[in-house]
Scaffold this motif. Structure first.
Motif, PDB file in Angstrom:
ATOM      1  N   ARG A 215       0.837  -1.206   0.000  1.00 49.26           N
ATOM      2  CA  ARG A 215       0.000   0.000   0.000  1.00 49.26           C
ATOM      3  C   ARG A 215       0.872   1.257   0.000  1.00 49.26           C
ATOM      4  NH1 ARG A 215      -1.360   3.806   3.110  1.00 49.26           N
ATOM      5  NH2 ARG A 215      -0.402   2.966   4.986  1.00 49.26           N
ATOM      6  N   LYS A 216       1.908   1.266   0.830  1.00 53.70           N
ATOM      7  CA  LYS A 216       2.805   2.418   0.901  1.00 53.70           C
ATOM      8  C   LYS A 216       3.538   2.634  -0.425  1.00 53.70           C
ATOM      9  CE  LYS A 216       3.579   2.166   5.873  1.00 53.70           C
ATOM     10  NZ  LYS A 216       4.538   1.890   6.950  1.00 53.70           N
ATOM     11  N   ILE A 217       3.933   1.555  -1.056  1.00 49.15           N
ATOM     12  CA  ILE A 217       4.602   1.648  -2.363  1.00 49.15           C
ATOM     13  C   ILE A 217       3.648   2.267  -3.387  1.00 49.15           C
ATOM     14  CG2 ILE A 217       5.495   0.261  -4.282  1.00 49.15           C
ATOM     15  CD1 ILE A 217       6.569  -1.687  -2.017  1.00 49.15           C
ATOM     16  N   LYS A 218       2.418   1.804  -3.396  1.00 46.77           N
ATOM     17  CA  LYS A 218       1.422   2.302  -4.352  1.00 46.77           C
ATOM     18  C   LYS A 218       1.112   3.780  -4.148  1.00 46.77           C
ATOM     19  CE  LYS A 218      -0.979  -2.040  -5.260  1.00 46.77           C
ATOM     20  NZ  LYS A 218      -2.235  -2.792  -5.077  1.00 46.77           N
ATOM     21  N   GLU A 219       1.281   4.266  -2.934  1.00 50.69           N
ATOM     22  CA  GLU A 219       0.976   5.666  -2.621  1.00 50.69           C
ATOM     23  C   GLU A 219       2.002   6.650  -3.176  1.00 50.69           C
ATOM     24  OE1 GLU A 219       0.600   5.915   1.628  1.00 50.69           O
ATOM     25  OE2 GLU A 219      -1.502   5.312   1.575  1.00 50.69           O
ATOM     26  N   ASN A 220       3.173   6.179  -3.557  1.00 42.69           N
ATOM     27  CA  ASN A 220       4.233   7.087  -4.006  1.00 42.69           C
ATOM     28  C   ASN A 220       4.351   7.031  -5.532  1.00 42.69           C
ATOM     29  OD1 ASN A 220       6.542   8.509  -4.618  1.00 42.69           O
ATOM     30  ND2 ASN A 220       7.661   7.778  -2.841  1.00 42.69           N
ATOM     31  N   PRO A 221       3.803   8.027  -6.241  1.00 43.45           N
ATOM     32  CA  PRO A 221       3.829   8.018  -7.698  1.00 43.45           C
ATOM     33  C   PRO A 221       5.197   8.354  -8.302  1.00 43.45           C
ATOM     34  CG  PRO A 221       2.876  10.065  -6.927  1.00 43.45           C
ATOM     35  CD  PRO A 221       3.119   9.206  -5.706  1.00 43.45           C
ATOM     36  N   LEU A 222       6.148   8.756  -7.476  1.00 38.32           N
ATOM     37  CA  LEU A 222       7.465   9.153  -7.971  1.00 38.32           C
ATOM     38  C   LEU A 222       8.461   8.005  -8.063  1.00 38.32           C
ATOM     39  CD1 LEU A 222       7.855  12.482  -5.967  1.00 38.32           C
ATOM     40  CD2 LEU A 222       7.010  12.172  -8.305  1.00 38.32           C
TER      41      LEU A 222
ATOM     42  N   ILE B 169       5.995  -8.990  -2.266  1.00 35.66           N
ATOM     43  CA  ILE B 169       6.039  -7.540  -2.466  1.00 35.66           C
ATOM     44  C   ILE B 169       6.574  -7.226  -3.861  1.00 35.66           C
ATOM     45  CG2 ILE B 169       7.143  -5.393  -1.696  1.00 35.66           C
ATOM     46  CD1 ILE B 169       7.129  -6.708   1.169  1.00 35.66           C
ATOM     47  N   ALA B 170       7.625  -7.924  -4.266  1.00 34.31           N
ATOM     48  CA  ALA B 170       8.239  -7.677  -5.580  1.00 34.31           C
ATOM     49  C   ALA B 170       7.264  -7.923  -6.717  1.00 34.31           C
ATOM     50  CB  ALA B 170       9.476  -8.557  -5.741  1.00 34.31           C
ATOM     51  N   LYS B 171       6.499  -8.980  -6.624  1.00 39.86           N
ATOM     52  CA  LYS B 171       5.530  -9.284  -7.692  1.00 39.86           C
ATOM     53  C   LYS B 171       4.511  -8.166  -7.836  1.00 39.86           C
ATOM     54  CE  LYS B 171       6.120 -14.234  -7.204  1.00 39.86           C
ATOM     55  NZ  LYS B 171       5.603 -15.462  -6.598  1.00 39.86           N
TER      56      LYS B 171
END
Length: 167
Positions: A56-63, A84-86
């Motif tokens: 979720r945290k990864i998806k929140e960062n568009p940069l 997580i990698a997948k």
């Protein structure tokens, strides 16, 4: 799925090319002298986190350009990291995995239970080898010592030998 981590960095520029979400796993058997992250060595330290929360945290960062797995030793927890990698790869992000093991060791010791193959199969760039303080260098990108290699993981798996990655 749960994973034990020491922490995360939401926008690292030192843990691989581009802007990266870095996950610092907790627990490391190597205990390299002069390690940059000695607080990650103790397997009893850190905290548990749900992989879904990290995704979720990864998806929140568009940069972000990618996700990095550092340590501790990522190959002590390869299955949650592969999960997580997948998900990250579905977002178009690349994966950098740091390890104190060598590519050759991981291939030789991979089996159906330990998850080494799953994490290697999701990794784009593998930075392998223990940190050796006598070979410390500030002139090598994304590494701490000259013995550590930057490998193209997919090509290395395909060719069955370590293949360097060009930055």
């Amino acid at each position: 799925m749960k994973i034990k981590i020491a922490g995360t960095a939401n926008d690292s520029i030192v843990d691989g090319p581009g802007i990266r979400f870095t996950i610092f796993t907790q627990g490391c058997p190597h205990h390299c002298e002069g390690c940059h992250n000695p607080g990650t060595h103790d397997f009893d330290g850190g905290r548990y986190e749900e992989t879904a929360e990290l995704i979720r945290k990864i998806k929140e960062n568009p940069l972000l350009d990618g996700v990095t797995f550092s340590g501790g030793e990522p190959f002590c927890q390869p299955l949650p990291l592969a999960e997580i990698a997948k998900e990250a790869k579905l977002l178009g992000l690349d994966i950098v995995t740091y390890t104190g093991y060598t590519f050759e060791y991981l291939i030789e010791h991979a089996d159906e239970k330990n998850g080494f193959s799953e994490l290697l199969g999701c990794t784009d760039i593998l930075i392998d080898g223990r940190y050796v303080s006598e070979q410390r260098s500030l002139d090598v990108p994304f590494r701490g010592s000259l013995n550590q290699r930057i490998l193209d993981c997919a090509r290395s798996l395909e060719e069955g030998k370590a293949v360097g990655y060009s930055l």
